[in-house]
Design a protein around this motif. Structure first.
Motif, short mmCIF file in Angstrom:
data_model
loop_
_atom_site.label_atom_id
_atom_site.label_comp_id
_atom_site.label_asym_id
_atom_site.label_seq_id
_atom_site.Cartn_x
_atom_site.Cartn_y
_atom_site.Cartn_z
N CYS A 1 7.58 -2.83 -4.89
CA CYS A 1 7.26 -3.76 -3.80
C CYS A 1 8.26 -4.92 -3.76
O CYS A 1 8.71 -5.32 -2.69
CB CYS A 1 5.84 -4.32 -3.97
SG CYS A 1 4.55 -3.10 -3.64
N ARG A 2 8.61 -5.40 -4.95
CA ARG A 2 9.57 -6.50 -5.03
C ARG A 2 10.95 -6.04 -4.52
O ARG A 2 11.61 -6.75 -3.76
CB ARG A 2 9.68 -7.00 -6.47
CG ARG A 2 10.50 -8.29 -6.62
CD ARG A 2 10.68 -8.61 -8.10
NE ARG A 2 9.42 -8.77 -8.79
CZ ARG A 2 8.73 -9.92 -8.82
NH1 ARG A 2 9.19 -10.98 -8.19
NH2 ARG A 2 7.59 -9.97 -9.48
N LYS A 3 11.35 -4.84 -4.96
CA LYS A 3 12.67 -4.34 -4.60
C LYS A 3 12.77 -3.99 -3.13
O LYS A 3 13.68 -4.42 -2.42
CB LYS A 3 12.99 -3.11 -5.47
CG LYS A 3 14.38 -2.53 -5.23
CD LYS A 3 14.62 -1.33 -6.14
CE LYS A 3 16.00 -0.73 -5.89
NZ LYS A 3 16.24 0.45 -6.77
N LYS A 4 11.82 -3.20 -2.63
CA LYS A 4 11.88 -2.75 -1.24
C LYS A 4 11.48 -3.85 -0.25
O LYS A 4 11.83 -3.79 0.92
CB LYS A 4 10.99 -1.52 -1.06
CG LYS A 4 11.49 -0.30 -1.81
CD LYS A 4 10.80 0.96 -1.35
CE LYS A 4 11.39 2.19 -2.04
NZ LYS A 4 10.76 3.45 -1.59
N GLY A 5 10.73 -4.85 -0.75
CA GLY A 5 10.33 -5.94 0.13
C GLY A 5 11.33 -7.08 0.17
O GLY A 5 11.16 -8.03 0.94
N GLN A 6 12.43 -6.98 -0.63
CA GLN A 6 13.37 -8.08 -0.74
C GLN A 6 14.03 -8.42 0.60
O GLN A 6 14.23 -9.59 0.92
CB GLN A 6 14.44 -7.76 -1.79
CG GLN A 6 15.30 -8.96 -2.17
CD GLN A 6 14.50 -10.06 -2.84
OE1 GLN A 6 13.65 -9.80 -3.67
NE2 GLN A 6 14.77 -11.31 -2.46
N LYS A 7 14.38 -7.39 1.38
CA LYS A 7 15.05 -7.68 2.65
C LYS A 7 14.12 -8.42 3.61
O LYS A 7 14.55 -9.33 4.32
CB LYS A 7 15.57 -6.39 3.28
CG LYS A 7 14.51 -5.40 3.73
CD LYS A 7 15.13 -4.22 4.46
CE LYS A 7 14.04 -3.26 4.96
NZ LYS A 7 14.63 -2.13 5.71
N HIS A 8 12.83 -8.04 3.61
CA HIS A 8 11.86 -8.75 4.45
C HIS A 8 11.66 -10.18 3.93
O HIS A 8 11.57 -11.13 4.72
CB HIS A 8 10.51 -8.03 4.46
CG HIS A 8 10.53 -6.72 5.18
ND1 HIS A 8 11.27 -6.49 6.32
CD2 HIS A 8 9.89 -5.54 4.91
CE1 HIS A 8 11.08 -5.25 6.73
NE2 HIS A 8 10.26 -4.65 5.89
N VAL B 1 0.84 -1.21 0.00
CA VAL B 1 0.00 0.00 0.00
C VAL B 1 0.87 1.25 0.00
O VAL B 1 0.62 2.19 -0.75
CB VAL B 1 -0.96 0.00 1.20
CG1 VAL B 1 -1.80 1.28 1.22
CG2 VAL B 1 -1.87 -1.22 1.16
N THR B 2 1.91 1.26 0.85
CA THR B 2 2.77 2.45 0.94
C THR B 2 3.53 2.70 -0.37
O THR B 2 3.89 3.85 -0.67
CB THR B 2 3.79 2.31 2.10
OG1 THR B 2 4.56 1.12 1.90
CG2 THR B 2 3.07 2.24 3.43
N GLU B 3 3.75 1.63 -1.13
CA GLU B 3 4.43 1.78 -2.43
C GLU B 3 3.43 1.87 -3.59
O GLU B 3 3.77 1.62 -4.75
CB GLU B 3 5.40 0.62 -2.66
CG GLU B 3 6.55 0.58 -1.68
CD GLU B 3 7.34 1.88 -1.66
OE1 GLU B 3 7.55 2.46 -2.77
OE2 GLU B 3 7.74 2.32 -0.56
N ASP B 4 2.19 2.20 -3.23
CA ASP B 4 1.14 2.48 -4.23
C ASP B 4 0.92 1.30 -5.20
O ASP B 4 0.70 1.51 -6.39
CB ASP B 4 1.50 3.74 -5.01
CG ASP B 4 0.29 4.34 -5.70
OD1 ASP B 4 -0.85 4.10 -5.23
OD2 ASP B 4 0.47 5.02 -6.73
N PHE B 5 1.05 0.07 -4.67
CA PHE B 5 0.76 -1.16 -5.41
C PHE B 5 1.62 -1.32 -6.66
O PHE B 5 1.24 -2.00 -7.62
CB PHE B 5 -0.73 -1.24 -5.80
CG PHE B 5 -1.65 -1.01 -4.63
CD1 PHE B 5 -1.85 -1.98 -3.68
CD2 PHE B 5 -2.28 0.23 -4.47
CE1 PHE B 5 -2.68 -1.75 -2.59
CE2 PHE B 5 -3.11 0.46 -3.38
CZ PHE B 5 -3.31 -0.53 -2.43
N ASN B 6 2.81 -0.73 -6.62
CA ASN B 6 3.75 -0.86 -7.74
C ASN B 6 4.54 -2.17 -7.57
O ASN B 6 5.30 -2.32 -6.62
CB ASN B 6 4.72 0.33 -7.75
CG ASN B 6 5.65 0.30 -8.94
OD1 ASN B 6 6.37 -0.66 -9.17
ND2 ASN B 6 5.67 1.39 -9.70
N PRO B 7 4.37 -3.13 -8.48
CA PRO B 7 4.99 -4.45 -8.29
C PRO B 7 6.51 -4.41 -8.22
O PRO B 7 7.12 -5.12 -7.42
CB PRO B 7 4.50 -5.26 -9.50
CG PRO B 7 4.06 -4.24 -10.50
CD PRO B 7 3.57 -3.07 -9.71
#
Length: 467
Positions: free
Chosen positions: A422-429, A413-419
């Motif tokens: 989301c993939r890049k910033k969510g990689q560490k998690h 949501v914070t990344e405005d549903f940009n895949p």
């Protein structure tokens, strides 16, 4: 029974009365303090207890050893009556039957009681050779009984400790490890079934609590081997429970292929018209979901909902199956998944004080539903709820996987549903999720679908929305 007594018992059996007030009012038009109602209850209770002596245990649906155990009690009762009449031959005849059954089913208490009676009879009849033989056996059993009683007492203490809160169980874990080792020692000293059973159950509890399910797999396989060798009594060992635990531990140990092999192999051993069948199917179904065999999961789900016994399982169990159905729908891309088809999309149940229960699973399900429907307003509305839930309920180390995944949901949501973002910033998690094993069962719910699979599915949905 006839008259008032028969009417009272009949209505009790039919569950027509829930309280004494209802019964007294119906039978006498009065309250439970009426002396007539009190005397009626007293007479019925007395007849009930007297008839217990006439109960035919052979016709009851209980395990074979229970029938023999009850038979031993009756024979011991008869032998004691004959002793009082100085009929030592008849007393001896009864206890010999007890000894035979007790040896076959490892009923150590009953055999000890029988030997004490037969020694008395040998003494009174002057049978020195028989006395010496029976005394030797009694001495052997009393030594075994000492270890057996210590094992059972320790197991009972463990059970009390583990029935406390999650916090108390965690604090008890270091001691529990030592207690399990002590139970193993006592079993090897006594070689009784009760001491083995105490060790077996405590072992499963300990390794479940610490999340080492590979150890439980080892125990279940070992137990089957011990039964085959005759080192553990097959007539008392719960083979179906061991099969259930074997499949469950493969699921929790992430050994899906082997778990599916055993799940299919042993399914025939469970009666479809029983609660145990549904419990077994849960693990089988989850194995199919976790190994991404969605067609198999659908087949198993159909088996559950088409089983006539489904209506008789508990409401909680039914709710779990509805939750499983919803997850299968979302992960397999079932377009029939709607708010009307599943109650979990409407509201989240009250939070459990001691365990997370299914709360996280339901939060994820709701988020997933609105993401599929492109309901951005509903998703934005839920972000604060997710953040609050993470802060309030996911503070412990055993909640790390749930915490990481909910953060990934917030990220979408914070990344405005940009895949791509989301993939890049969510990689560490995501990487941390991959390296974090599921916690022990005492601390966390089983992931219905592994979070790693759900995250890949969410990214696919985001890409579809952006095309």
């Amino acid at each position: 029974m006839k008259g008032k007594e028969g009417n009272f018992v009949s209505k009790l059996l039919n569950r027509s009365y829930e309280t004494d007030e209802q019964a007294a009012l119906d039978l006498y038009g009065t309250n439970p303090n009426d002396v007539r109602y009190k005397m009626l209850k007293h007479r019925v209770k007395k007849k009930f207890y007297n008839n217990l002596f006439l109960l035919n245990y052979q016709k009851l649906k209980v395990k074979p050893y229970v029938k023999h155990e009850q038979e031993c009690y009756m024979l011991l009762h008869n032998a004691n009556l004959f002793l009082k009449q100085y009929d030592y031959k008849l007393a001896e005849l009864n206890v010999k039957k007890v000894i035979a059954a007790a040896k076959e089913y490892d009923l150590i208490n009953q055999e000890i009681a029988a030997l004490e009676i037969i020694l008395f009879c040998n003494s009174e009849l002057g049978s020195l050779k028989d006395f010496q033989k029976h005394k030797q056996r009694l001495d052997e059993l009393l030594r075994k009984k000492a270890f057996d009683r210590e094992a059972v007492s320790l197991f009972q203490l463990i059970k009390i400790q583990l029935n406390k809160s999650v916090k108390s169980r965690r604090e008890y874990l270091p001691q529990l490890k030592n207690d399990v080792k002590q139970l193993e020692r006592l079993w090897r000293l006594s070689r009784t079934f009760d001491s083995f059973n105490s060790y077996y159950k405590a072992y499963i509890w300990y390794y479940e609590l610490i999340g080492d399910f590979s150890k439980i797999v080892e125990l279940t396989v070992l137990s089957e081997n011990l039964v085959e060798k005759g080192e553990v009594l097959s007539s008392r060992f719960d083979a179906n429970y061991n099969k259930y635990i074997l499949v469950y531990s493969h699921l929790r140990a992430l050994k899906y292929d082997k778990g599916l092999f055993y799940a299919e192999r042993y399914l025939i051993d469970f009666n479809q018209n029983s609660i145990n069948w549904f419990a077994y199917l849960e693990n089988y179904f989850l194995l199919a979901l976790h190994s991404q065999k969605y067609d198999l999961a659908k087949v198993l789900l159909d088996k559950v909902f088409n089983n006539n016994y489904y209506q008789r399982i508990t409401p909680v169990a039914k709710e779990r199956w509805q939750l499983y159905q919803a997850y299968l729908s979302i992960i397999s891309g079932d377009k029939q998944f709607t708010k009307a088809s599943n109650p979990y999309l409407i509201s989240l149940p009250e939070q459990s004080k001691d365990k997370q229960g299914s709360n996280v699973a339901i939060l994820i399900l709701q988020f997933y539903f609105f993401l599929q429907k492109k309901d951005l307003e509903a998703l934005i509305y839920r972000i604060e709820s997710l953040k609050k839930y993470i802060h309030t309920h996911l503070k412990d180390a055993f909640s790390l996987r749930s915490k990481l995944f909910l953060k990934l949901l917030v990220l979408t949501v914070t990344e405005d549903f940009n895949p791509e973002l989301c993939r890049k910033k969510g990689q560490k998690h995501y990487d941390k999720l991959l390296s974090t094993p599921p916690p022990g069962d005492a601390y966390s719910e089983i992931e219905i679908v592994p979070y790693e699979h759900l995250w890949m599915s969410i990214l696919e949905i985001l890409e579809t929305h952006n095309t």
